[in-house]
Scaffold this motif. Structure first.
Motif, mmCIF file in Angstrom:
data_model
loop_
_atom_site.group_PDB
_atom_site.id
_atom_site.type_symbol
_atom_site.label_atom_id
_atom_site.label_comp_id
_atom_site.label_asym_id
_atom_site.label_seq_id
_atom_site.Cartn_x
_atom_site.Cartn_y
_atom_site.Cartn_z
ATOM 1 N N UNK A 137 0.839 -1.241 0.037
ATOM 2 C CA UNK A 137 0.048 0.018 0.082
ATOM 3 C C UNK A 137 0.780 1.142 -0.111
ATOM 4 N N UNK A 138 1.855 1.193 0.764
ATOM 5 C CA UNK A 138 2.750 2.332 0.911
ATOM 6 C C UNK A 138 3.370 2.711 -0.396
ATOM 7 N N UNK A 139 3.815 1.658 -1.043
ATOM 8 C CA UNK A 139 4.538 1.707 -2.280
ATOM 9 C C UNK A 139 3.758 2.175 -3.412
ATOM 10 N N UNK A 140 2.378 1.764 -3.508
ATOM 11 C CA UNK A 140 1.421 2.364 -4.248
ATOM 12 C C UNK A 140 1.012 3.791 -4.064
ATOM 13 N N UNK A 141 0.925 4.076 -2.892
ATOM 14 C CA UNK A 141 0.626 5.346 -2.560
ATOM 15 C C UNK A 141 1.905 6.133 -3.068
ATOM 16 N N UNK A 142 3.106 5.739 -2.727
ATOM 17 C CA UNK A 142 4.311 6.389 -2.997
ATOM 18 C C UNK A 142 4.397 6.800 -4.625
ATOM 19 N N UNK A 143 4.083 5.649 -5.648
ATOM 20 C CA UNK A 143 4.089 5.930 -6.737
ATOM 21 C C UNK A 143 2.956 6.898 -7.471
ATOM 22 N N UNK A 144 2.028 6.650 -7.003
ATOM 23 C CA UNK A 144 0.738 7.751 -7.121
ATOM 24 C C UNK A 144 1.218 8.943 -6.756
ATOM 25 N N UNK A 145 1.986 9.362 -5.633
ATOM 26 C CA UNK A 145 2.173 10.339 -5.017
ATOM 27 C C UNK A 145 3.186 11.112 -5.869
ATOM 28 N N UNK A 146 4.346 10.418 -6.139
ATOM 29 C CA UNK A 146 5.215 10.742 -7.323
ATOM 30 C C UNK A 146 4.909 11.462 -8.370
ATOM 31 N N UNK A 147 3.962 10.538 -9.125
ATOM 32 C CA UNK A 147 3.300 11.118 -10.421
ATOM 33 C C UNK A 147 2.511 12.443 -9.911
ATOM 34 N N UNK A 148 1.567 12.356 -8.822
ATOM 35 C CA UNK A 148 0.659 13.386 -8.726
ATOM 36 C C UNK A 148 1.743 14.748 -8.224
ATOM 37 N N UNK A 149 2.580 14.585 -7.547
ATOM 38 C CA UNK A 149 3.446 15.816 -7.253
ATOM 39 C C UNK A 149 4.542 16.213 -8.361
ATOM 40 N N UNK A 150 4.905 15.289 -9.153
ATOM 41 C CA UNK A 150 5.402 15.882 -10.394
ATOM 42 C C UNK A 150 4.657 16.767 -11.403
ATOM 43 N N UNK A 151 3.301 16.291 -11.280
ATOM 44 C CA UNK A 151 2.395 17.046 -12.048
ATOM 45 C C UNK A 151 2.002 18.586 -11.743
ATOM 46 N N UNK A 152 2.294 18.761 -10.369
ATOM 47 C CA UNK A 152 1.780 20.090 -9.866
ATOM 48 C C UNK A 152 2.536 21.387 -10.619
ATOM 49 N N UNK A 153 1.966 21.693 -11.448
ATOM 50 C CA UNK A 153 2.384 22.986 -12.188
ATOM 51 C C UNK A 153 1.390 24.039 -12.589
ATOM 52 N N UNK A 154 1.504 25.091 -12.932
ATOM 53 C CA UNK A 154 0.322 26.225 -13.051
ATOM 54 C C UNK A 154 -0.566 25.810 -14.089
ATOM 55 N N UNK A 155 0.103 25.194 -15.209
ATOM 56 C CA UNK A 155 -0.993 24.828 -16.190
ATOM 57 C C UNK A 155 -1.858 23.666 -16.071
#
Lengths: 476, 315
Positions: A137-155
């Motif tokens: 679960x932690x791994x899945x959350x980490x992968x999802x989190x990495x994906x989401x955080x990398x996409x935090x951009x103004x556009x």
């Protein structure tokens, strides 16, 4: 312990939200983003929580099977020799021992030793499973989190994505109700079809003999089974008729009183009391009918009968002396009382929806209150009131508890309100309570009855809703 | 077919004790002994002023005797006072227009005249309103019979959800005015003819009244009101929901009805007041500012506020 795993996605989501907002604030410094930071944070929280939740759910649903598979892959010969049911019982006890409880059965050697060894393995597997689920679960959350955080951009259009997720969740909840209904109808249809394979539809709908006892042994006599449901329909209809004869006038008139005559104070008292009446469980009405109203009515009719016996109406007197506690009149009357608040609150809404201009017009003509109600409000509200009454009819038809307790069981084709009758719902209850085999015509007939009842109330509800709807549009 | 509620004006002042007016079956307490006062000074004041250039008020005509006399009428809705001490005389066989900006109390006052405010629990009416010399707020007056005598037409056409025939027959039926079907048919036809609707609906008397156009519905409602032979007809912005052509028809009708009834009309349209009325009362902020002959009000108002309103400076 594994229940606590379900808290993990929530904790992770909160953490992701807080972190996501901070990250968004930092990255948007000096630019004007498409979505607000909290929307980006919500998206990040979703991307963290959903994968973790999926993993935890999968672990909870399939973990047991995987564990059983691992245990069976290396099991002692004595266990292999057990038949399926005994082996299931054995593994159930393995889990009990692993959890520190005493086994339900005594297992003889060599199984007793096997039980202990397998329990030790099961305990190990349990902890591995827990740790594994947590890690996954932690791994899945980490992968999802990495994906989401990398996409935090103004556009990034985070607002629209979050809205999409919200719609998805709401749709899923709505689908639960719809799919459940579909499932119920499907199961009803399948079992009803099995019933109608044994009993022809026309015999079921038009037969006048209802005696669902079928022979269990070949030599049993007198239980051939007759599935003519007409007496049940007649009983249901009779009780519905009596209930509506009570509920329709009383409910309608109390609605007129409440909406047109009652002052604010009276209304403030009477309305909540009526709502309390609506909240009384039907089983309470049931024993009120069976224990209070039924005996009182029987005593009353027996008393009249005693007076008539020996006189010119001797036959009637004899009949009245035989009246029982269970009669259509009692069940119908109490059901009518149950329906009063239902009818009155629906009618109250409908009468209130009649535009004030019509009342003004009538009063300005010099009409009295009752003339206005009778000649203007009632004609204007009639379609809506008819719809409300149809809804009440459909409740009366489907009502179970009162009739089970107060109407009786004798399937009799009669319209005499003093007779014991039985209804469709009562028969379904008696057919399906207790230990039953589910392949005889007797139990399957419950599904035939259920399907008929379902179709009848469905049609009633559709017609009633349609009427109420067109009525509402008329004055909007 | 008249109700025995009020004396009609012809037998007033006869001094015959048997002529004591009855109301709702009870002898009225205080029939005015001195007879009706003559029309007040400004009611009979002959107006020689010519019609103004913008609006064309009708030339002054002789006004009927005073039908309704209001003195110090105030209305409270709960704690809020909607009407302050209104005193006005309304002559018979005349159209009296109440004008003024929204919320000025003109509709409230109109609703006092047939005690429609009784149907609003929080409303409280004080002051005295006399109709043919009798206090309409007196305990001995049955509002049901009063309303049979004072017809009312509302802003939005409100035909009952019944046939055209049944709509008009409603009043005669509830008051038992007719004895036979033929009689009732006659009343319905006469009322529809007087409301100028007969030719349009004669062939579909039994189709629903709600199926008519807005203007026809309003004329149907007027026919319904006159079917009980009222003496007074109150109209609360009867044309505000209608198009100009339907409005013109209603105005024409009002002018015809003036021959027989005392008509009081509330209107937002000053042009309409000028077209249909002989008397005008201007309300502002819950008070009656000025009342007088329509021509005078529109050409030579005494009050500054009236001038400002009719010239469009506010409202």
């Amino acid at each position: 312990m594994s229940a606590l795993l379900f808290l993990l996605p929530i904790v992770l989501a909160v953490a992701a939200f807080v972190a996501g907002r901070a990250v968004a604030h930092r990255r948007f410094d000096g630019v004007r983003p498409h979505s607000r930071p909290s929307q980006h944070a919500a998206l990040a929280a979703i991307w963290v929580a959903v994968p973790a939740l999926v993993v935890v759910l999968a672990a909870a649903l399939f973990g047991g099977q995987v564990e059983r598979g691992l245990l069976e892959a290396d099991q002692p010969a004595a266990v292999v020799a057990l038949d399926d049911i005994r082996r299931d019982a054995f593994y159930a006890d393995v889990h009990r021992v692993a959890g520190g409880e005493t086994p339900l059965q005594t297992w003889e050697a060599p199984l007793s030793a096997d039980l202990q060894s397998q329990a030790v393995r099961a305990g190990q597997l349990d902890s591995i499973r827990l740790v594994g689920a947590l890690a996954a679960a932690l791994l899945a959350a980490a992968i999802g989190g990495l994906f989401a955080f990398s996409r935090i951009r103004p556009d990034l259009r985070a607002r629209n994505r979050v809205e999409g997720w919200v719609v998805g969740v709401l749709l899923a909840c709505a689908a639960v109700a719809v799919l459940t209904t579909v499932g119920i109808v499907a199961s009803l249809l399948i079992d009803a079809t099995r019933f109608f394979e044994r009993v022809p539809v026309q015999e079921f709908l038009l037969g006048t003999q209802w005696s669902p006892q079928t022979a269990i042994r070949a030599d049993q006599v007198g239980s051939t089974g007759a599935f003519g449901a007409l007496p049940l329909f007649a009983g249901t209809f009779l009780i519905m008729l009596i209930a509506m004869a009570v509920a329709a006038p009383v409910g309608l008139m109390s609605a007129i009183y409440l909406s047109e005559y009652a002052g604010p104070t009276t209304r403030a008292i009477v309305k909540p009391v009526l709502e309390i009446l609506a909240g009384v469980p039907t089983v309470v009405y049931g024993f009120f009918a069976a224990l209070t109203v039924g005996p009182a009515f029987r005593a009353f009719f027996n008393g009249i009968g005693a007076q008539l016996i020996g006189g010119p109406l001797d036959g009637l007197g004899q009949y009245l002396m035989l009246v029982q506690n269970q009669m259509a009149l009692v069940a119908g009357g109490v059901m009518g009382i149950m329906l009063i608040p239902f009818v009155s609150s629906l009618s109250d809404d409908i009468i209130n929806a009649v535009p004030q201009s019509l009342r003004d017009g009538s009063y300005a003509m010099g009409a009295t209150k009752s003339e206005t109600v009778g000649r203007v409000l009632m004609p204007a509200a009639l379609p809506g009131v008819a719809g409300a009454l149809l809804l009440a009819v459909s409740r009366a038809v489907g009502e179970t508890m009162i009739v089970t307790m107060a109407a009786g069981l004798a399937a009799r084709l009669t319209l005499n309100p003093l007779d014991t009758v039985t209804t469709v719902t009562v028969q379904i209850v008696t057919l399906l309570t207790g230990d039953q085999e589910f392949d005889s015509a007797k139990t399957l007939s419950a599904f035939g009855l259920g399907l008929t009842l379902f179709l009848a109330t469905l049609v009633l509800n559709i017609v009633a809703q349609r009427i109420v709807q067109t009525y509402r549009q008329q004055y909007d | 077919m008249k109700f025995n509620i009020f004396r009609s004006h012809d037998d007033r002042g006869s001094g015959d004790p048997t002529q004591t007016p009855r109301m709702g079956g009870h002898v009225l307490p205080a029939a005015r002994s001195d007879g009706p006062d003559g029309p007040t000074a400004d009611a009979v004041e002959p107006t020689d002023a010519t019609a103004g250039p913008a609006l064309q008020p009708r030339p002054a005509e002789p006004l009927g005797p005073i039908k309704i006399r209001a003195r110090d009428v105030s209305v409270h809705y709960g704690d809020k006072q909607a009407l302050h001490d209104v005193s006005v005389d309304i002559p018979d066989k005349t159209v009296t227009a109440f004008i003024g900006p929204s919320g000025c109390g003109k509709s409230t006052f109109l609703r006092c005249l047939n005690r429609m405010n009784d149907t609003i629990p929080s409303a409280r009416v004080t002051g005295r309103i006399e109709m043919d010399g009798q206090d309409v707020n007196s305990k001995s007056v049955d509002p049901v019979l009063l309303r049979a005598q004072v017809g009312m037409v509302f802003q939005k056409p409100n035909p009952f959800p019944k046939s055209i025939y049944e709509n008009v027959a409603y009043g005669p039926r509830i008051h038992g005015l007719t004895t036979s079907k033929a009689d009732l048919d006659g009343v319905v036809e006469k009322s529809l003819r007087r409301a100028g609707l007969w030719d349009e609906v004669a062939d579909r008397l039994h189709s629903p009244g709600t199926g008519l156009s807005g203007g026809q519905q309003q004329r149907l409602v007027i026919a319904r009101a006159i079917a009980v032979e009222p003496e007074v007809i109150l109209m609360d912005e009867p044309c505000s929901a209608l198009d100009p052509i339907a409005t013109a028809k209603i105005e024409e009708l009002i002018d015809e009805l003036r021959e027989q009834y005392c008509i009081v009309i509330v209107t937002h349209s000053m042009a309409q007041a000028a077209r249909v009325s002989q008397r005008t009362a201007f309300f502002h902020m819950g008070r009656l500012v000025e009342t007088g002959n329509t021509e005078e009000i529109f050409t030579n108002p005494r009050e500054r506020r009236t001038l400002d309103y009719i010239t469009g400076r506010f409202g």
